[in-house]
Design a protein around this motif. Structure first.
Motif, PDB file in Angstrom:
ATOM      1  N   CYS A 170       0.898  -1.053  -0.144  1.00 48.59           N
ATOM      2  CA  CYS A 170      -0.024  -0.219   0.102  1.00 48.59           C
ATOM      3  C   CYS A 170       0.879   1.269   0.041  1.00 48.59           C
ATOM      4  O   CYS A 170       0.659   2.009  -0.587  1.00 48.59           O
ATOM      5  N   ASP A 171       1.876   1.364   0.726  1.00 44.28           N
ATOM      6  CA  ASP A 171       3.031   2.157   0.562  1.00 44.28           C
ATOM      7  C   ASP A 171       3.515   2.611  -0.344  1.00 44.28           C
ATOM      8  O   ASP A 171       3.882   3.724  -1.029  1.00 44.28           O
ATOM      9  N   VAL A 172       3.678   1.315  -1.234  1.00 43.86           N
ATOM     10  CA  VAL A 172       4.426   1.531  -2.809  1.00 43.86           C
ATOM     11  C   VAL A 172       3.418   2.121  -3.545  1.00 43.86           C
ATOM     12  O   VAL A 172       4.026   2.861  -4.488  1.00 43.86           O
ATOM     13  N   ALA A 173       2.398   1.586  -3.374  1.00 44.22           N
ATOM     14  CA  ALA A 173       1.124   2.465  -4.285  1.00 44.22           C
ATOM     15  C   ALA A 173       1.002   3.605  -4.173  1.00 44.22           C
ATOM     16  O   ALA A 173       0.782   4.685  -5.090  1.00 44.22           O
ATOM     17  N   ALA A 174       0.946   4.178  -2.680  1.00 44.32           N
ATOM     18  CA  ALA A 174       0.892   5.612  -2.449  1.00 44.32           C
ATOM     19  C   ALA A 174       2.022   6.283  -3.090  1.00 44.32           C
ATOM     20  O   ALA A 174       1.586   7.465  -3.400  1.00 44.32           O
ATOM     21  N   LYS A 175       3.355   5.999  -3.046  1.00 47.11           N
ATOM     22  CA  LYS A 175       4.519   6.568  -3.442  1.00 47.11           C
ATOM     23  C   LYS A 175       4.277   6.829  -5.157  1.00 47.11           C
ATOM     24  O   LYS A 175       4.463   7.698  -5.422  1.00 47.11           O
TER      25      LYS A 175
END
Ligand SMILES: Cc1cc2nc3c(=O)[nH]c(=O)nc-3n(C[C@H](O)[C@H](O)[C@H](O)COP(=O)(O)O)c2cc1C
Length: 199
Positions: A170-175
């Protein structure tokens, strides 16, 4: 929104739902925390519960009442100042909430030639049907929607008690979404400064 340097992208994060007990602020706080970690963006959280907008529009040509002006005054200048937007939306009946449509409809030039990224959530569809409908609406307002989205399917199983998703993906997608939003935000801000947007 705090004073920022020219390089920093002013980003309005709009919480689309106003339901009692809503999940929206959890997702909005999470993406705002991502923005806060970046040196190229700053976040202004626009909460339509804290600053409600009127739901009755004045007749064409009629000046809005003082009450309407006051309510708009708490939101519209913040959208005007923003160089970019993140809309946090759930899915209601395969679309996005009426509160969000109302906020979109009260504004026009505030959206022009600016990028919009999405954080969506819902059941199995992760709010993606709401996002696809928002793309159509925002195109009418001359906004540019960002290809990558952050989408939470069955979000109740994804977020922990700490208000963060347990899956690091999810953090990868946010970035990825914020990187694209920043690229478009910088490009469009530079373009708006050089020439007036052709409406
Ligand atoms: C009126 C209404 C309609 C809904 N329709 C859908 C739907 O079509 N698809 C879906 O995945 N979830 C749907 N849901 C579930 C919501 O996505 C979920 O309850 C979410 O928490 C709502 O966002 P909020 O908590 O920020 O209000 C609906 C919820 C409500 C209140």
């Amino acid at each position: 929104m705090p004073d920022v340097t020219d390089d920093v992208l002013r980003t309005a994060v709009i919480i689309g739902s106003t339901r009692d007990g809503r999940f929206g602020p959890v997702a909005a706080d999470w993406i705002a925390a991502h923005i806060a970690q970046r040196e190229d963006m700053t976040a202004d959280l626009v909460d339509l519960v804290a600053t409600p907008l009127p739901t009755v529009f004045p007749a064409f040509g009629q000046a809005p009442s003082d009450e309407v002006v006051a309510q708009l005054g708490a939101v519209s200048p913040r959208l005007a100042r923003a160089d970019a937007f993140v809309i946090v939306t759930p899915e209601y009946n395969h679309s996005f909430p009426a509160s969000l449509k109302n906020a979109v409809d009260w504004h026009n030039e505030q959206w022009h030639a600016k990028p919009v990224g999405f954080v969506s959530y819902g059941g199995i569809s992760g709010g993606l049907r709401a996002v696809e409908q928002l793309r159509v609406v925002l195109a009418e307002l001359h906004a540019v929607t960002i290809r990558n989205t952050v989408s939470f399917h069955n979000y109740g199983e994804v977020f922990g008690a700490d208000g963060r998703p347990s899956d690091p993906g999810c953090d990868v997608a946010a970035k990825a979404m914020l990187d694209q939003l920043t690229w478009w935000g910088q490009a469009l801000r530079e373009a708006r400064r050089v020439r007036r947007y052709a409406v």
